[in-house]
Design an enzyme around this catalytic site. Structure first.
Site, PDB file in Angstrom:
ATOM      1  N   ASP A 211       0.650  -1.786  -0.126  1.00  0.00           N
ATOM      2  CA  ASP A 211       0.184  -0.330  -0.107  1.00  0.00           C
ATOM      3  C   ASP A 211       0.926   1.379   0.335  1.00  0.00           C
ATOM      4  O   ASP A 211       2.210   1.249   0.614  1.00  0.00           O
ATOM      5  CB  ASP A 211      -1.053  -0.190   1.690  1.00  0.00           C
ATOM      6  CG  ASP A 211      -1.751   0.920   1.169  1.00  0.00           C
ATOM      7  OD1 ASP A 211      -3.119   0.876   0.258  1.00  0.00           O
ATOM      8  OD2 ASP A 211      -2.008   2.191   2.107  1.00  0.00           O
ATOM      9  N   GLU A 272       1.802  -0.150  -4.616  1.00  0.00           N
ATOM     10  CA  GLU A 272       1.141   0.601  -5.402  1.00  0.00           C
ATOM     11  C   GLU A 272       1.969   2.372  -5.076  1.00  0.00           C
ATOM     12  O   GLU A 272       2.048   2.181  -3.898  1.00  0.00           O
ATOM     13  CB  GLU A 272       0.164   0.420  -4.593  1.00  0.00           C
ATOM     14  CG  GLU A 272      -1.510   1.429  -4.647  1.00  0.00           C
ATOM     15  CD  GLU A 272      -2.288   2.432  -3.847  1.00  0.00           C
ATOM     16  OE1 GLU A 272      -3.086   2.966  -4.006  1.00  0.00           O
ATOM     17  OE2 GLU A 272      -1.744   2.230  -2.490  1.00  0.00           O
TER      18      GLU A 272
HETATM   19  C1  GLC Z   1      -4.204   2.944  -0.596  1.00  0.00           C
HETATM   20  C2  GLC Z   1      -5.548   1.944  -0.838  1.00  0.00           C
HETATM   21  C3  GLC Z   1      -6.753   3.133  -0.334  1.00  0.00           C
HETATM   22  C4  GLC Z   1      -6.670   3.268   0.751  1.00  0.00           C
HETATM   23  C5  GLC Z   1      -5.078   4.161   1.428  1.00  0.00           C
HETATM   24  C6  GLC Z   1      -4.876   4.530   2.555  1.00  0.00           C
HETATM   25  O1  GLC Z   1      -4.679   3.876  -1.732  1.00  0.00           O
HETATM   26  O2  GLC Z   1      -5.846   1.814  -2.184  1.00  0.00           O
HETATM   27  O3  GLC Z   1      -7.946   2.135  -0.037  1.00  0.00           O
HETATM   28  O4  GLC Z   1      -7.184   4.162   1.179  1.00  0.00           O
HETATM   29  O5  GLC Z   1      -4.101   3.530   0.440  1.00  0.00           O
HETATM   30  O6  GLC Z   1      -4.254   3.408   2.771  1.00  0.00           O
END
Ligand code: GLC
Ligand code: CA
Length: 547
Positions: A211, A272
């Protein structure tokens, strides 16, 4: 089918994202759970996917849909137990499906044992130093320490008194106030995440989705620096390296790689991370995580020149770093592609969501066709494709969730500017009728529209031409057609047409326009996202051909 030991299995895999709370509820409490996933393994198998990625299932108060983690090494009792997780993992492995879990290293929840210790400890203590606590500005420290903003609130700083703290300091959270950011300059934090990764890898988990991987390291030199005005959370903006995509963050992932490589096959991970392809792919090098999501297609309009440019640029960046490309159209944070592509090019998505979907030019048939055509285009590309639960059903965004049912902090905390992400998180329809369309016996935690049954697995199974059957066949065929990670573009003399091929003679043609076009000559038909019309390829569709 046993699990492959090929160490590169993930490079050209199809990975299916499960948002556990909305996938399948096994005990009728309205919340999807681990046993629900286990009960649907034969469905997952029928999709011919290589892996699933589970969004967080850890204990959480759900201030941010589970991305506020209380304990990284346990299962939320609302979703099951560790024993149930192990059973699910074993059964998935038995049928050859790998499992990724979601790691949320930028922040914990405010209920995490460490944050509770921090809030109850003195400024300067070891407990506080695991997070980012600072004195405020102004005569009495009544102002936040910097101008940093949060994704879910105007300021990235909350006063500790809001959490019961008694020392007048502020703590940093780049997301909701219930998501305090860790201090990644503190080695104890890094050690603890290695323990967490090992915990899941030892249980047999094959991979990790990381994340907001670009956010862990911040410039925490004292005094803290303001980011340039106007303040934005865009990681592409010069000056924002104070908060995002700093060189030091790569040291974290190099350590993780050492751990991953101690397993056979080595564990893999996908970052991500948001930013330019040239910086994103660095996270994906073989010395680091292996993969990074490429969100460029997800953010693009359904247009041939866009797509070609994005694919070429990302493919080049991936090759440069020795990673495999990833292709993504959808996840639990984004408006579903069938709905996005149903709008005229360049539409304002947020305004559309906020109007509960009021637009006279909303063409869901075109949108659904385009979404499937886009995925079949991506499935023909070298690299790994991610599919979000429901995408295979052609599920549209749920646009009319009433304000009092909204759960997403993006809406609730962010001045109510954006209706948020609940519309893509509505529980899946499994059956054409019945309580919550087969999701569970006790209703659904977000309201399903009355027509949801028409998109259900039951409604689409065995129906020629349904999104589900097109996907199933495409993914099965892709396995047979898989070859080296290379592609060639063929000129089409039509700005709305893309034609590419792979080294083994597998051709893919996508028509982004609205009129039928002739197919290239001397190629044999394999599969298409819509039936051909008199031998021609209809608008918003993709065909696969074989030389
Ligand atoms: C990422 C996740 C999202 C979340 C954020 C904070 O972007 O995909 O759903 O709100 O991180 O953890
Ligand atoms: Ca349940």
């Amino acid at each position: 089918m046993a699990l492959t030991l090929d160490k590169d299995w993930w490079r050209q895999a199809v990975i299916y994202q499960i948002y556990p709370r909305s996938f399948k509820d096994s005990n009728g409490d309205g919340i999807g759970d681990i046993k629900g996933v286990t009960s649907k393994i034969s469905y997952l198998q029928s999709l011919h996917i290589d892996a699933i990625w589970l969004s967080p299932f850890y204990p959480s108060a759900l201030a941010d849909g589970g991305y506020d983690v209380d304990d990284y090494r346990d299962v939320d009792p609302k979703l099951g137990t560790l024993a149930e997780f192990d059973e699910m993992l074993e059964k998935l492995h038995e049928v050859g499906i790998h499992v990724f879990v979601d790691i949320v290293p930028n922040h914990s929840s405010n209920r995490h044992r460490w944050f509770q210790e921090a809030i109850n400890s003195e400024p300067g203590s070891a407990a506080r130093n695991r997070y980012i606590f600072r004195d405020g500005k102004g005569a009495d420290g009544e102002l936040p320490p910097t101008n940093w903003i949060s994704h879910f609130a105007p300021s990235a700083w909350s006063h500790e008194s809001t959490q019961g703290g008694k020392h007048g300091q502020w703590y940093c959270h780049l997301f909701a106030p219930e998501q305090p950011d860790f201090n990644w300059d503190n080695e104890e934090v890094g050690e603890d995440f290695l323990t967490t990764l090992k915990f899941w890898a030892d249980r047999g988990v094959d991979g990790f989705r990381i994340d907001v991987a670009h956010m862990l390291k911040k410039d925490l030199s004292n005094p803290l620096k303001d980011v340039p005005e106007p303040v934005t959370l865009d990681s592409n903006i010069a000056g924002n390296e104070i908060l995002f995509d700093r060189d030091e963050v790569h040291e974290v992932y190099k350590k993780w790689r050492e751990l991953f490589n101690r397993y056979n096959p080595p564990r893999v991970a996908v970052a991500e991370a948001w930013g330019k392809p040239e910086s994103i792919h660095r996270y994906a090098s073989p010395e680091e995580l292996g993969q990074a999501f490429n969100f460029d297609l997800l953010l693009a309009d359904f247009q041939a020149d866009n797509y070609r440019e994005i694919v070429s640029r990302n493919f080049a960046a991936a090759t440069q770093y020795g990673s495999s490309s990833t292709w993504v159209f959808s996840n639990h944070d984004q408006v579903r592609p069938a709905t996005r592509y149903a709008l005229p090019l360049g539409s304002d998505l947020i305004a559309f969501k906020n109007s509960n979907g009021a637009s006279s030019s909303y063409d869901l048939i075109r949108g659904t066709n385009a979404a499937i055509a886009a995925q079949m285009f991506a499935l023909a590309l070298p690299g790994c494709t991610y599919i979000y639960q429901g995408e295979e059903l052609g599920l549209p965004e749920v646009l009319d969730i009433a304000e009092d049912q909204i759960q997403d902090p993006q809406y609730l905390r962010n001045h109510k500017i954006d209706k948020g992400r609940d519309g893509c998180r509505v529980p899946l329809p499994w059956t054409t009728s019945g309580t919550s369309f087969g999701f569970g016996s006790g209703g659904a935690h977000l309201p399903q529209p009355d027509n949801f049954g028409q998109y259900s697995v039951e409604a689409e199974s065995g129906v020629t031409g349904s999104p589900l059957e097109i996907f199933r066949r495409a993914i099965a065929l892709r396995k047979e057609l898989m070859c080296a990670e290379e592609l060639t573009w063929h000129e089409t003399n039509n700005p709305e047409l893309l034609h590419l091929s792979r080294p083994n003679g597998w051709h893919c043609v996508t028509n982004f326009g609205r009129t039928n076009v002739a197919l290239p000559k001397n190629l044999t038909f394999i599969h298409s996202s819509q039936p051909l019309a008199g031998g021609e390829l209809p608008g918003a569709s993709t065909v696969w051909l074989q030389a």
